[in-house]
Structures are given as C-alpha cells and as structure tokens.
Design an enzyme around this catalytic site. Sequence first.
Site, PDB file in Angstrom:
ATOM      1  CG  HIS A  17      -0.677   0.200   2.407  1.00  0.00           C
ATOM      2  ND1 HIS A  17       0.077  -0.434   3.433  1.00  0.00           N
ATOM      3  CD2 HIS A  17       0.136   1.035   3.324  1.00  0.00           C
ATOM      4  CE1 HIS A  17       0.323  -0.652   4.521  1.00  0.00           C
ATOM      5  NE2 HIS A  17       0.446   0.857   4.547  1.00  0.00           N
ATOM      6  CG  HIS A  90       3.614   4.582   5.434  1.00  0.00           C
ATOM      7  ND1 HIS A  90       2.739   5.483   5.499  1.00  0.00           N
ATOM      8  CD2 HIS A  90       3.143   2.994   5.055  1.00  0.00           C
ATOM      9  CE1 HIS A  90       2.110   5.109   5.861  1.00  0.00           C
ATOM     10  NE2 HIS A  90       1.837   3.282   5.111  1.00  0.00           N
ATOM     11  CD  GLU A 139       3.823   0.159   7.266  1.00  0.00           C
ATOM     12  OE1 GLU A 139       3.020   0.885   6.343  1.00  0.00           O
ATOM     13  OE2 GLU A 139       3.091  -0.487   8.229  1.00  0.00           O
TER      14      GLU A 139
HETATM   15 CO    CO Z   1       1.401   1.942   5.910  1.00  0.00          CO
END
Ligand code: CO
Length: 144
Positions: A17, A90, A139
């Site tokens: 994502h 992110h 991440e």
């Molecule tokens: Co995230």
Amino acid sequence: MPKADVSETFQLGAMNHVGVAVPDIDIAIAFYRDVLGAIDITEPEVLAPQGVKYAFVNLPTGQVELIEPYGETSPILKFLERNPKGGQHHVCFEVQDIHVAKSVMETRGMRVLGEPRIGAHGTLVVFLHPADAGGVLIELMETH
Ligand code: CO
C-alpha cells in the site's frame, strides 16, 4: 555448521500500500469515493498505539492507506504541520519475516525506526528512515 547468511537470500515482496496522511479522514474518504470513484473503502478504525485513525481504499492492485492523526503524540501531526493539506506519507512493501528484514536492513546500513510492531493490517511492521531511503519513508510489513 555455519549459519546461512540471510542477507544473500533476502527478497523484497509485493508493494502492499501507499500511506497517505490526511487532516480529516471522513473528507478524504468522501474524496476517494465521490470524486475518484473508489467503490471499496473500509470504515475508519483507530490504532491507538501508532497514533492513527486509518481506512483502506481497496483497489485491484493494492491499497491506499488513509491515515489521520490520533492523539496528541501522533507521528502524523508533525507531517501535517509541514503538509497541512496532507500528502503521500509512506510506501509499504511486503516481506516474509520482519525480523530477518530488520536485521538485513541494519546490515546494509539502514536505520530501522524502532522494533517490529503491529500495524494497521494486524501483522508486524517496521519503518526505515527516509534519509537512508532516497527521501521515502518505507514500511516493511510481514505477510504470510
Ligand atoms: Co502503512
């Protein structure tokens, strides 16, 4: 027997994502639904330990993770001070084992921010310092 060097076999997995910080998650959800035409958006939920309220825009190829600050110490507050309208926060990639990923990243000179912790998907995540990653907060998320 010598221990196998995990660094040699480590592979980055799929992009999971993109995290987007927003000042108001309800307004952001309405934008993705009514303007962009997203048809599958989850109800907002709070992840108090991470200081976020989040919702997922589910798309055929992945997700946009909308994140609104939650609480006085939310790490998203500082980001919104610099980007009052919100912005891309992110990028998240999948890894098979978060502890292996953390150790490999440290071996390769990356600053890993904190210990693995439960993220919005209910699995362990770590973040890599953006200054070590071309300006992008990365991440890493364990998936099975
Ligand atoms: Co995230």
